[in-house]
Design an enzyme around this catalytic site. Structure first.
Site, PDB file in Angstrom:
ATOM      1  N   LYS A   1       0.841  -1.201   0.000  1.00 51.13           N
ATOM      2  CA  LYS A   1       0.000   0.000   0.000  1.00 51.13           C
ATOM      3  C   LYS A   1       0.875   1.250   0.000  1.00 51.13           C
ATOM      4  O   LYS A   1       0.646   2.193  -0.759  1.00 51.13           O
ATOM      5  CB  LYS A   1      -0.928  -0.005   1.227  1.00 51.13           C
ATOM      6  CG  LYS A   1      -2.066  -1.013   1.103  1.00 51.13           C
ATOM      7  CD  LYS A   1      -2.782  -1.282   2.422  1.00 51.13           C
ATOM      8  CE  LYS A   1      -3.823  -2.393   2.240  1.00 51.13           C
ATOM      9  NZ  LYS A   1      -4.399  -2.889   3.483  1.00 51.13           N
TER      10      LYS A   1
ATOM     11  N   ASP B   1     -10.670   3.237   4.967  1.00 51.64           N
ATOM     12  CA  ASP B   1     -10.934   1.817   4.735  1.00 51.64           C
ATOM     13  C   ASP B   1     -12.445   1.541   4.784  1.00 51.64           C
ATOM     14  O   ASP B   1     -12.879   0.426   4.499  1.00 51.64           O
ATOM     15  CB  ASP B   1     -10.219   0.977   5.808  1.00 51.64           C
ATOM     16  CG  ASP B   1      -9.475  -0.199   5.205  1.00 51.64           C
ATOM     17  OD1 ASP B   1      -9.435  -0.292   3.966  1.00 51.64           O
ATOM     18  OD2 ASP B   1      -8.934  -1.015   5.979  1.00 51.64           O
TER      19      ASP B   1
ATOM     20  N   GLN C   1      -4.497  -1.874  10.006  1.00 54.37           N
ATOM     21  CA  GLN C   1      -4.345  -3.159   9.311  1.00 54.37           C
ATOM     22  C   GLN C   1      -4.922  -4.290  10.169  1.00 54.37           C
ATOM     23  O   GLN C   1      -4.578  -4.429  11.342  1.00 54.37           O
ATOM     24  CB  GLN C   1      -2.860  -3.412   8.996  1.00 54.37           C
ATOM     25  CG  GLN C   1      -2.594  -4.657   8.193  1.00 54.37           C
ATOM     26  CD  GLN C   1      -3.239  -4.641   6.793  1.00 54.37           C
ATOM     27  OE1 GLN C   1      -3.168  -3.640   6.082  1.00 54.37           O
ATOM     28  NE2 GLN C   1      -3.885  -5.725   6.432  1.00 54.37           N
TER      29      GLN C   1
END
Ligand code: NAP
Length: 295
Positions: free
Chosen positions: A53, A120, A97
């Site tokens: 990413k 996200d 994450q």
């Protein structure tokens, strides 16, 4: 029938080309879209995801920083860390994450990310906006699936779609998006899961199948109808002694088996996975625009 391969990389290049125009405009106003990625613990797969990413961000002249916290980080310390990032104007987006170490409750922690930095799309507020037909941040994988359908002009209006999997990350948001009155929506959506009595019955009647399961090669040619479009979200490792690594990555759909019967399919790897990172970039750019109140 020739089965069209829906390559994520082609869609990603188009999205990135459009984004680069916006990123240049932002740079003229001294705004560099910036992401703070938090990783708790030492999970090698998570580290790999976060570093890929970060690479994608730097390639498009965006900024990302990875904050690695020890695996025994307490709930209080992690929440304090997130709250400091919420208040830090340097970062437009925050990514936590997953998975988190077992002692940390993901739902509880995700709620502490400021919704306007939740790139996200996993905060309940952003998931609620999707349900209301007013998406703010769409979680990156479902967003990537929609972009693939859009790019390859796969019409969803009035179609029968079967989504296999009902996670908050993929299944539920994609099912919600496709069932609403959107350009790439207006489908009649059925959600299947482990308690579905006869999965075949549903998949065999579907114009479009979205598989987000995590079971290698669950779907084969006998389970689809002629001409079905397939978006395979699954990422599964299976043993393969012919590979140096000793394994290969496959989707939830038996790719080779459905070739010739499906109209189109996303490969694994090379399909949806590529788009997930791209849509994180896209969401972070959107966050930067909103926070800088420009364009
Ligand atoms: P998840 O949270 O484990 O959810 C899996 C879903 O599949 C659950 O709803 C489960 O049903 C259902 N399921 C499991 N076995 C089934 C079966 N035999 N028949 C029907 N339904 C079944 O997984 P996820 O996070 O949504 O991820 C799904 C897959 O996508 C994984 O392979 C993951 O690695 C992959 N993924 C890929 C990307 C990408 O970028 N391409 C991003 C995220 C995830 P129940 O609810 O009844 O348990």
């Amino acid at each position: 029938m020739d089965t069209k391969i829906l390559k994520g990389i082609d869609v990603s290049l188009k999205v990135k080309k459009d984004l680069s125009v916006i990123i240049k405009k932002l740079a003229l106003k001294d705004v560099i879209p910036s992401l703070a990625a938090i990783i708790v613990g030492d999970d090698p797969a998570s580290k790999l995801y976060v570093s890929s990413k970060a690479k994608a961000f730097s390639k498009l002249s965006c900024h990302s920083e990875v904050f690695s916290l020890p695996s025994d980080t307490t709930k209080q310390n992690l929440i304090k860390f997130i709250e400091d990032l919420n208040d830090n104007p340097k970062f437009h987006g925050i990514l936590l994450q997953l998975p988190l170490p077992k002692h940390l409750n993901e739902k509880e922690i995700l709620k502490t990310i400021a919704p306007n930095k939740d790139v996200d799309g996993l905060h309940p507020e952003n998931q609620g906006y999707i349900m209301q037909g007013d998406p703010q941040f769409i979680s990156c994988t479902p967003y990537g699936c929609i972009k693939i359908l859009e790019y390859y002009n796969i019409n969803t209006n009035g179609k029968d779609v079967v989504v296999i999997g009902r996670s908050n990350l993929v299944g539920k948001p994609i099912a919600s998006l496709l069932s609403q009155n959107f350009n790439y929506g207006n489908a009649t959506v059925t959600i299947c899961h482990t308690k579905t009595k006869d999965l075949n019955f549903y998949t065999r009647n579907a114009d479009i199948i979205i598989a987000a399961v995590g079971v290698p090669n669950l779907i084969n040619k006998n389970m689809i109808k002629n001409g079905a479009h397939i978006i395979d979200v699954g990422i599964n490792r299976i043993d393969d002694n012919t590979k140096d690594k000793g394994y290969k990555v496959v989707g939830d759909v038996d790719f080779d088996d459905v070739l010739g019967k499906a109209s189109s399919i996303t490969p694994v790897p090379g399909g949806v996975g590529v788009m997930t990172v791209t849509m994180l970039l896209s969401n972070t750019v959107q966050a930067a625009i909103k926070q800088a109140k420009i364009i």
